[in-house]
Design a protein around this motif. Structure first.
Motif, PDB file in Angstrom:
ATOM      1  N   UNK A 111      42.355  58.577 -22.226  1.00 35.79           N
ATOM      2  CA  UNK A 111      42.394  59.041 -20.849  1.00 35.79           C
ATOM      3  C   UNK A 111      43.804  59.553 -20.539  1.00 35.79           C
ATOM      4  N   UNK A 112      44.009  60.028 -19.332  1.00 38.57           N
ATOM      5  CA  UNK A 112      45.271  60.684 -18.999  1.00 38.57           C
ATOM      6  C   UNK A 112      46.441  59.724 -18.823  1.00 38.57           C
ATOM      7  N   UNK A 113      46.165  58.428 -18.660  1.00 46.26           N
ATOM      8  CA  UNK A 113      47.265  57.483 -18.447  1.00 46.26           C
ATOM      9  C   UNK A 113      47.669  56.746 -19.721  1.00 46.26           C
ATOM     10  N   UNK A 114      46.881  56.866 -20.765  1.00 41.87           N
ATOM     11  CA  UNK A 114      47.231  56.206 -22.028  1.00 41.87           C
ATOM     12  C   UNK A 114      48.444  56.874 -22.666  1.00 41.87           C
ATOM     13  N   UNK A 115      49.310  56.062 -23.283  1.00 41.79           N
ATOM     14  CA  UNK A 115      50.518  56.573 -23.938  1.00 41.79           C
ATOM     15  C   UNK A 115      50.444  56.242 -25.420  1.00 41.79           C
ATOM     16  N   UNK A 116      50.069  57.250 -26.196  1.00 41.96           N
ATOM     17  CA  UNK A 116      49.873  57.081 -27.639  1.00 41.96           C
ATOM     18  C   UNK A 116      50.707  58.145 -28.332  1.00 41.96           C
ATOM     19  N   UNK A 117      51.506  57.731 -29.307  1.00 40.03           N
ATOM     20  CA  UNK A 117      52.466  58.654 -29.914  1.00 40.03           C
ATOM     21  C   UNK A 117      51.879  59.511 -31.027  1.00 40.03           C
ATOM     22  N   UNK A 118      50.623  59.932 -30.856  1.00 38.87           N
ATOM     23  CA  UNK A 118      49.993  60.913 -31.739  1.00 38.87           C
ATOM     24  C   UNK A 118      49.170  61.845 -30.860  1.00 38.87           C
ATOM     25  N   UNK A 119      48.840  63.013 -31.395  1.00 40.59           N
ATOM     26  CA  UNK A 119      48.061  63.973 -30.629  1.00 40.59           C
ATOM     27  C   UNK A 119      46.569  63.709 -30.799  1.00 40.59           C
ATOM     28  N   UNK A 120      45.928  63.288 -29.723  1.00 43.21           N
ATOM     29  CA  UNK A 120      44.470  63.169 -29.708  1.00 43.21           C
ATOM     30  C   UNK A 120      43.983  63.740 -28.382  1.00 43.21           C
ATOM     31  N   UNK A 121      42.750  64.253 -28.351  1.00 46.29           N
ATOM     32  CA  UNK A 121      42.259  64.909 -27.127  1.00 46.29           C
ATOM     33  C   UNK A 121      42.155  63.954 -25.948  1.00 46.29           C
TER      34      UNK A 121
END
Length: 351
Positions: A66-76
Motif C-alpha cells: 500500500x502507499x504507506x508501507x516503506x520497503x527498500x525494494x521496488x514493488x507495485x
C-alpha cells in the motif's frame, strides 16, 4: 504460506530459504533483520516497514504494497478499491446534458463556455502548427491539389499549452458523464481537427467503439434503451462552424435507432446542420448519426478540438497517459488523472 501477520515485529531475525507466499503483512515491521533467498511471491504489504533490514536474493514476484508501507525494494503499489460512489446529483446544464444525450435529441449545444481570450490563444497555437506544415503550405497555391492537404490532425495537445487541459474537462459535461458513463470514465481520444478551405466532408456515421463491430445498415448487437452508453463526444469550435465551411450535422433522436446509418443516408433532409460560435461546446452521444460537410468556402478555416469519453473498460484510441508529460498530469487538480486512466490497471499482454 497463506499466513496473515498482524501487529508483528521481527527484530534481529535471520530468515533464510523461507516461504511467505500469498501472505498478508498488516502493520508489520522488520527491524535489523537479514533475509536471504526467501519467497515473498503474491504477498500483500499493508502499513509494513523494513528498518535497517538487508534483503538478499529474495523473490517478490507479484508482491504489492500500500502507499504507506516503506520497503527498500521496488514493488507495485496496491490499487485500493474504494466504495462505489453514488451517481452525482445533477443541476442546471448537467441535467440538460444528461437528458439530451439519453432521452432527448442525442446532442446539446452550450454557448459561451470558454472566453474569447482562451479561444484566440488556442487558435494561434494550432494555426502556427498548420502553417508550419511544409507539405500543406507547398500545395496551397495549387488549385487542383489533393484534398488531404486541406486537413491536419494535431495530437499531443496537453503538452503544448495548459489551455488544452481546460478544454478536455469542461465542468458541466464532466459531472453529467459520471452519470452517463460511470464514475471512472476516461478520455480515449483528444485532438484538434484543422480543416482548410476545400476540405472534404464525411459520410454519416456513429463513433468509436460502436463502428468497430457494426457495418453500415446493421444494428448494434446489444440494447442501449436503458441508457447503457459506451461513448460521448465533445466538440469545441476554435473558429466559427457554419454551413459554408461544412459545419457538423446531426439526425436528432437517431441514437435511439441503435444502428449504423446506411450508406445513402447523407442526402436526408432530416439532418440538421448547426451554426456554432467559437467558445461554445457541442456534446453528443456516440450513437447519434452525424457527419461534417464539405468546406466549399474559399477563405474559411474550420478548426475544432475533439475529445471522446468512454467507459473505463474500453480500450482508448490514443494512449494519452503515455504521451502526456508527467508534470502536466501532476499539476492538474481536476479530472485529468482520471481522464488519462492514471490509476487504472488495464489488461497487459503477456510476452
Amino acid at each position: 504460506w497463506c499466513t496473515s501477520f498482524r501487529n508483528v515485529k521481527f527484530i534481529n531475525c535471520k530468515i533464510n530459504d523461507s516461504i511467505f507466499s500469498d501472505a498478508i503483512f498488516d502493520k508489520v515491521s522488520f527491524e535489523k533483520c537479514l533475509i536471504n533467498n526467501s519467497n515473498f511471491t503474491h504477498v500483500q504489504f499493508y502499513r509494513t516497514t523494513f528498518l535497517q533490514t538487508k534483503l538478499n536474493k529474495n523473490n517478490f514476484r507479484d508482491a504489492k504494497k500500500d502507499r504507506v508501507s516503506k520497503i527498500n525494494i521496488k514493488i507495485p503499489t496496491l490499487a485500493i478499491k474504494k466504495n462505489p460512489k453514488k451517481n452525482p446529483h445533477l443541476t442546471g446544464d448537467e441535467k440538460k446534458i444528461f437528458y439530451e444525450l439519453t432521452k432527448g435529441k442525442g446532442y446539446i449545444h452550450l454557448k459561451n463556455v470558454f472566453s474569447k481570450k482562451k479561444i484566440e490563444k488556442a487558435y494561434k497555437i494550432l494555426n502556427k502548427i498548420v502553417n508550419g506544415d511544409k507539405k500543406i503550405q507547398s500545395q496551397q497555391k495549387k488549385f487542383s491539389r489533393d484534398k488531404k492537404y486541406n486537413q491536419k490532425w494535431i495530437f499531443n495537445l496537453l503538452n503544448k499549452n495548459k489551455i488544452f487541459s481546460e478544454f478536455i474537462q469542461p465542468k458541466s459535461p464532466m459531472t453529467a458523464f459520471k452519470k452517463i458513463l460511470g464514475n471512472n470514465f476516461i478520455c480515449g481520444f483528444y485532438g484538434a481537427n484543422c480543416l482548410l478551405p476545400g476540405s472534404r466532408g464525411q459520410i454519416p456515421h456513429i463513433d468509436y467503439p460502436y463502428y468497430r463491430f457494426v457495418a453500415p445498415g446493421s444494428k448494434v448487437p446489444f440494447t442501449s434503451k436503458k441508457n447503457f452508453i459506451l461513448s460521448c463526444q465533445i466538440l469545441i469550435p476554435i473558429t466559427k462552424f457554419d454551413k459554408e465551411n461544412g459545419s457538423t450535422s446531426f439526425l436528432p433522436y437517431s441514437h435511439k435507432f441503435n444502428k449504423y446509418p446506411e450508406k445513402n443516408t447523407k442526402n436526408s433532409s432530416k439532418f440538421i446542420q448547426l451554426d456554432i460560435n467559437p467558445g461554445s461546446v457541442l456534446i453528443f452521444n456516440g450513437l447519434i448519426w452525424h457527419h461534417a460537410s464539405n468546406n466549399f468556402s474559399s477563405t474559411k478555416k474550420r478548426y475544432g478540438i475533439i475529445s471522446q469519453y468512454i467507459r473505463e473498460f474500453i480500450t482508448p484510441q490514443l494512449d494519452l497517459k503515455k504521451i502526456t508529460n508527467k508534470k502536466v498530469i501532476n499539476s492538474d487538480k481536476k479530472y485529468l488523472k482520471q481522464l488519462l486512466g492514471v490509476n487504472l490497471e488495464f489488461p497487459s499482454i503477456r510476452k
